[in-house]
Write an enzyme that holds these catalytic residues in place. Structure first.
Site, PDB file in Angstrom:
ATOM      1  N   ASP A 303      74.483  44.671 -30.786  1.00 18.28           N
ATOM      2  CA  ASP A 303      74.562  43.462 -31.601  1.00 18.28           C
ATOM      3  C   ASP A 303      75.573  43.735 -32.711  1.00 18.28           C
ATOM      4  OD1 ASP A 303      73.059  44.839 -33.524  1.00 18.28           O
ATOM      5  OD2 ASP A 303      72.040  43.011 -34.148  1.00 18.28           O
ATOM      6  N   PHE A 372      64.706  30.453 -41.731  1.00 16.78           N
ATOM      7  CA  PHE A 372      65.773  30.765 -40.781  1.00 16.78           C
ATOM      8  C   PHE A 372      65.180  31.292 -39.475  1.00 16.78           C
ATOM      9  CE2 PHE A 372      68.319  34.140 -38.810  1.00 16.78           C
ATOM     10  CZ  PHE A 372      69.338  33.353 -38.333  1.00 16.78           C
ATOM     11  N   LYS A 373      65.683  30.775 -38.371  1.00 17.18           N
ATOM     12  CA  LYS A 373      65.261  31.294 -37.066  1.00 17.18           C
ATOM     13  C   LYS A 373      66.501  31.543 -36.221  1.00 17.18           C
ATOM     14  CE  LYS A 373      60.590  29.642 -36.293  1.00 17.18           C
ATOM     15  NZ  LYS A 373      60.350  28.560 -37.260  1.00 17.18           N
ATOM     16  N   THR A 376      67.311  28.431 -34.073  1.00 17.48           N
ATOM     17  CA  THR A 376      67.949  27.251 -34.665  1.00 17.48           C
ATOM     18  C   THR A 376      69.236  27.623 -35.394  1.00 17.48           C
ATOM     19  OG1 THR A 376      66.700  27.569 -36.690  1.00 17.48           O
ATOM     20  CG2 THR A 376      65.732  26.124 -35.039  1.00 17.48           C
ATOM     21  N   SER A 379      68.670  27.376 -41.890  1.00 16.83           N
ATOM     22  CA  SER A 379      67.534  27.440 -42.801  1.00 16.83           C
ATOM     23  C   SER A 379      67.724  26.327 -43.829  1.00 16.83           C
ATOM     24  CB  SER A 379      67.489  28.798 -43.495  1.00 16.83           C
ATOM     25  OG  SER A 379      68.687  29.032 -44.204  1.00 16.83           O
ATOM     26  N   LYS A 391      71.526  24.816 -44.218  1.00 13.43           N
ATOM     27  CA  LYS A 391      72.736  25.631 -44.072  1.00 13.43           C
ATOM     28  C   LYS A 391      72.542  26.434 -42.794  1.00 13.43           C
ATOM     29  CE  LYS A 391      71.497  29.987 -46.367  1.00 13.43           C
ATOM     30  NZ  LYS A 391      70.111  29.727 -46.740  1.00 13.43           N
ATOM     31  N   ASP A 514      68.995  45.988 -34.137  1.00  5.79           N
ATOM     32  CA  ASP A 514      68.159  46.266 -35.298  1.00  5.79           C
ATOM     33  C   ASP A 514      67.237  45.114 -35.650  1.00  5.79           C
ATOM     34  OD1 ASP A 514      70.091  44.492 -36.149  1.00  5.79           O
ATOM     35  OD2 ASP A 514      70.274  45.381 -38.141  1.00  5.79           O
ATOM     36  N   ASP A 518      66.439  41.172 -31.445  1.00  9.45           N
ATOM     37  CA  ASP A 518      66.952  42.112 -30.448  1.00  9.45           C
ATOM     38  C   ASP A 518      65.821  42.765 -29.646  1.00  9.45           C
ATOM     39  OD1 ASP A 518      69.622  41.790 -31.329  1.00  9.45           O
ATOM     40  OD2 ASP A 518      69.247  43.184 -32.973  1.00  9.45           O
TER      41      ASP A 518
HETATM   42  N1  LIG Z   1      69.630  32.945 -43.720  1.00 10.48           N
HETATM   43  C1  LIG Z   1      70.342  32.200 -42.894  1.00 10.48           C
HETATM   44  N2  LIG Z   1      70.333  30.879 -43.027  1.00 10.48           N
HETATM   45  C2  LIG Z   1      71.033  30.116 -42.192  1.00 10.48           C
HETATM   46  N3  LIG Z   1      71.790  30.562 -41.197  1.00 10.48           N
HETATM   47  C3  LIG Z   1      71.867  31.879 -41.022  1.00 10.48           C
HETATM   48  C4  LIG Z   1      71.154  32.760 -41.848  1.00 10.48           C
HETATM   49  N4  LIG Z   1      71.384  34.010 -41.415  1.00 10.48           N
HETATM   50  C5  LIG Z   1      72.208  33.904 -40.377  1.00 10.48           C
HETATM   51  N5  LIG Z   1      72.520  32.632 -40.107  1.00 10.48           N
HETATM   52  C6  LIG Z   1      73.366  32.108 -39.022  1.00 10.48           C
HETATM   53  O1  LIG Z   1      72.734  32.365 -37.781  1.00 10.48           O
HETATM   54  C7  LIG Z   1      73.566  33.134 -36.936  1.00 10.48           C
HETATM   55  C8  LIG Z   1      72.732  34.100 -36.123  1.00 10.48           C
HETATM   56  O2  LIG Z   1      72.212  35.051 -36.999  1.00 10.48           O
HETATM   57  P1  LIG Z   1      71.454  36.331 -36.500  1.00 10.48           P
HETATM   58  O3  LIG Z   1      71.331  37.255 -37.645  1.00 10.48           O
HETATM   59  O4  LIG Z   1      70.246  35.937 -35.775  1.00 10.48           O
HETATM   60  O5  LIG Z   1      72.503  36.908 -35.480  1.00 10.48           O
HETATM   61  P2  LIG Z   1      72.218  37.963 -34.330  1.00 10.48           P
HETATM   62  O6  LIG Z   1      71.860  37.246 -33.104  1.00 10.48           O
HETATM   63  O7  LIG Z   1      71.275  38.991 -34.838  1.00 10.48           O
HETATM   64  O8  LIG Z   1      73.611  38.573 -34.081  1.00 10.48           O
HETATM   65  P3  LIG Z   1      74.257  39.763 -34.804  1.00 10.48           P
HETATM   66  O9  LIG Z   1      73.194  40.573 -35.484  1.00 10.48           O
HETATM   67  O10 LIG Z   1      74.943  40.484 -33.748  1.00 10.48           O
HETATM   68  O11 LIG Z   1      75.224  39.126 -35.751  1.00 10.48           O
HETATM   69  C9  LIG Z   1      74.536  33.814 -37.880  1.00 10.48           C
HETATM   70  O12 LIG Z   1      75.727  34.094 -37.258  1.00 10.48           O
HETATM   71  C10 LIG Z   1      74.714  32.791 -38.976  1.00 10.48           C
HETATM   72  O13 LIG Z   1      75.672  31.838 -38.607  1.00 10.48           O
HETATM   73 MG   LIG Z   2      71.038  40.979 -35.694  1.00  5.32          MG
END
Ligand SMILES: Nc1ncnc2c1ncn2[C@@H]1O[C@H](COP(=O)(O)OP(=O)(O)OP(=O)(O)O)[C@@H](O)[C@H]1O
Ligand SMILES: [Mg+2]
Ligand SMILES: [K+]
EC number: 7.2.2.6
Length: 676
Positions: A303, A372-373, A376, A379, A391, A514, A518
């Site tokens: 990731d 935040f999910k 989706t 958040s 956002k 992490d 994942d």
């Molecule tokens: N707190 C938050 N509020 C709103 N949107 C968020 C927030 N954190 C992350 N995002 C958005 O959601 C997307 C996915 O975030 P996430 O951390 O789940 O990525 P991931 O699948 O773990 O990938 P990686 O860790 O490889 O970047 C981010 O690229 C960002 O655009």
């Molecule tokens: Mg991640």
């Protein structure tokens, strides 16, 4: 713990190993190693013949029998010593870990009050407060606050790490110490099942299970032993038919020389030492199977955030779109982050304060927080007056706007792409049907990644980055880090799908990650390597944890896995090739014993039949301790194709295995013959 690891073979380890070599003579323990168990039975039979010579008829050579007994006993002790030595360092590490697992006091939150309880009383779900200077009483997740934590007790790394609620850096480990600030922690494990408990039983080898590969090899060794047992047992009556009397100790010597005692004696040491080498790299492998699987990895999935990059994605800029005032954008960006406990969310509020904007918090009163999910990728907050603030990933927010019949500002894409092409993560901010602008989240690629991925490529491993981020950011980071391929906008189930697709093509897949998102993929992969900095869910789903949170560690693990398989193969080849030479020493000697005219068979020109047999037996015993260093360190591994490696090893260990004993037995015979 690192200190401990450096002192590889100190005196106390040696002393314990010698003591253990005798303890392991216990037949109940010996039985687990069938090849050596057969040797033990032979040793006992010879001992009986020494103790009660009367029962075994005449023609008993007491001096010869005594020599056979002593050599056999040492064969057993040498094999036990190899295993005990391999176990030694782990046991020493376990002892030092147990010290850091001392019983501590915890401040448990009961209702609104803090109660002092013993850490052993803490159960899953309990909430504790931990302040500066205090030990974290058990494994858990930070649910409120931020603190720097000294994790040196488990990682050996003295620089404290930041632990905070929300994101992927919320997990804390029992036995580590808070060095500043105060955190509220939800306990996630039952007593006795904590990370340190797991580490202790791992390094102690308490839960060591044979790997499929080891079981297959063991089966082969047992089959060979049974075959030679039948050969030797039927040899006696056949010889008697021809009026040749073969004494029992001679038959036992023949049997012990023919069965694969070299590999039989070293097999478990090889496995334990391999696991131990992984631990020395600060990687905890939950099973030997995982280490071996890593030796055959074809594809590696990573990731992005927190694995390839440092993962402290911080808001660094507010970029308005569609001609709105920057103050308006900041207002709604902050509003959407008011209750967002992720590091990203908090960093938005920090940036707002840094840029000297203020927020009218009363607006949020009575609103519903939208967490935040990963599904989706947004958040925000549903305000009490019905308005909705969000956002999130630009694509997700755009879809959300379109679903409400809102329109997308013309300059959104251009500005988002600007951020993404610099490797940043753009978050779009929206209120109801209007997009106000972009928050620029900055992150940095960990240093040295490109070189490490080049190395993986040389080993024949393809790297694929799977990120929840947008395609442009993903492409930029992928280029900067030097991965072979990337998948953007991937949700947890997409990460699994990528792994399954590779596995269906017959590939072995490693995954590093992490985050909680994942975890399913870490479990699906053949080798799941979780970052120690990551969440509890990730660490539990993985079969390896890197205490230094460096995903490129997989390179060392792959090398150790390959080395483990090669060492086992090389020593098996050597062991079996050895037996051919011993065969040429013993069989002629046996027949010369009965029919001295058969001297022509003595191709090796050995001194006398009895010295020939003893020499072969001595060689058979001493080759075990001589090979212990190789078994422990592993054979040399250079990145090259497996065909070439196999050919090279067959040549060295097969041919060597034939030649070495001829020379060795001849030399021992010359010595033995001096005093026989
Ligand atoms: N707190 C938050 N509020 C709103 N949107 C968020 C927030 N954190 C992350 N995002 C958005 O959601 C997307 C996915 O975030 P996430 O951390 O789940 O990525 P991931 O699948 O773990 O990938 P990686 O860790 O490889 O970047 C981010 O690229 C960002 O655009
Ligand atoms: Mg991640
Ligand atoms: K043997």
């Amino acid at each position: 713990m690192k200190e401990q690891r450096k002192r590889m073979l100190d005196k106390s380890i040696l002393k314990h190993a010698i003591k253990d070599s005798f303890m392991k003579l216990n037949p109940m323990i010996m039985m687990k190693n069938p090849v050596m168990f057969v040797v033990e039975i032979g040793t006992l039979v010879v001992l009986l013949m020494l103790l009660f010579p009367g029962y075994f008829g005449t023609g008993n050579e007491m001096g010869f029998n005594l020599a056979v007994f002593i050599i056999l006993l040492f064969t057993l002790l040498f094999a036990n010593f190899a295993e005990a030595l391999a176990e030694g360092r782990g046991k020493a590490q376990a002892a030092s870990l147990k010290k850091s697992k001392q019983d501590t006091q915890a401040n448990k939150l009961v209702g609104d009050e803090l109660q002092v309880v013993s850490s052993t009383e803490l159960r899953k779900g309990d909430i504790v407060m931990v302040s500066q200077g205090e030990m974290i009483p058990s494994d858990g997740e930070v649910i409120e606050g931020l603190a720097s934590v000294d994790e040196s007790a488990i990682t050996g790394e003295s620089a404290p790490v930041i632990k905070e609620s929300g994101g992927d850096f919320c997990s804390v480990t029992g036995g580590t110490r808070v060095v500043s600030d105060r955190i509220k922690v939800r306990i996630t494990t039952e007593p006795g099942e904590t990370f340190i408990d797991k580490m202790i039983s791992l390094v102690e080898g308490a839960q060591r299970q044979k790997t499929p590969n080891e079981i297959a090899l063991n089966t082969l060794l047992i089959s060979l032993t049974i075959i030679f047992l039948i050969v030797v047992v039927t040899l006696a009556p056949i010889a008697r038919h021809f009026n040749i009397n073969l004494p029992v100790p001679v038959l036992i010597s023949l049997l012990v020389c023919l069965i694969p005692t070299t590999i039989g004696g070293l097999l478990s040491a090889i496995g334990i030492a391999g696991m131990d080498r992984v631990t020395q790299f600060n990687v905890l492998a939950m099973s030997g199977k995982a280490v071996e699987a890593s030796g055959d990895i074809n594809t590696m999935i990573l990731d992005k955030t927190g694995t390839i990059t440092f993962g402290n994605r911080m808001a660094s800029e507010f970029v308005p779109v569609g001609g709105v005032e920057k103050a308006e954008l900041v207002k709604w960006a902050a509003m959407s982050s008011m209750k967002d406990e992720t590091p990203e969310g908090r960093s938005v509020l920090e940036l707002m304060r840094k840029q000297e904007y203020t927020l009218d918090e009363s607006l949020a009163a009575g609103g519903a927080f939208i967490e935040f999910k990963a599904e989706t990728r947004m958040s925000g907050l549903d305000l009490a007056d019905g308005r909705k603030v969000r956002k999130g990933a630009v694509d997700s927010v755009r879809q959300w706007i379109v679903s409400q019949n809102g329109s997308v500002p013309a300059d959104l894409e251009e500005k988002a792409n600007q951020v993404a092409s610099e490797g940043g993560t753009p978050l779009a901010v929206a209120l109801d049907d209007q997009i106000y602008g972009i928050i620029y989240l900055k992150d940095t690629v960990k240093p040295g990644m490109k070189e490490r991925f080049d190395q993986l490529r040389e080993m024949g491993i393809r790297t694929i980055m799977c990120t929840g981020d947008n395609p442009l950011t993903a492409a930029t980071i992928a280029r900067e880090a030097g991965v072979d391929d990337f998948v953007a906008e991937s949700k947890p189930e997409d990460k699994i799908a990528v792994i399954r697709r590779e596995q269906e093509q017959g590939k072995l897949v490693a995954m590093t990650g992490d985050g909680t998102n994942d975890a399913p993929a870490l479990a699906q992969a053949d080798v799941g390597l979780a970052m120690n900095s990551g969440t509890v869910a990730a660490k539990e789903a993985a079969n390896m944890v890197d205490l230094d949170s460096d995903p490129s560690k997989i390179i060392e693990v792959v090398a150790i896995g390959k080395q483990l398989l090669m060492t086992r193969g090389a020593l098996t080849t050597f062991s079996i090739a050895n037996d051919v030479a011993k065969y040429f020493a013993i069989i002629p000697a046996m027949f010369m014993l009965a029919i001295p005219q058969m001297g022509a068979l003595n191709v090796m020109g050995l001194g006398s039949p009895l010295s020939a047999i003893l020499s072969a037996l001595v060689f058979n015993a001493v080759i075990i301790p001589l090979l212990i260093p190789l078994a422990m360190k592993g054979v040399k591994y250079k990145p090259m194709s497996s065909d070439r490696l196999l050919g090279r090893n067959l040549l060295i260990y097969g041919l060597g295995g034939m030649v070495v004993p001829f020379v060795g037995i001849k030399a021992i015979d010359l010595l033995v013959h001096l005093w026989i």
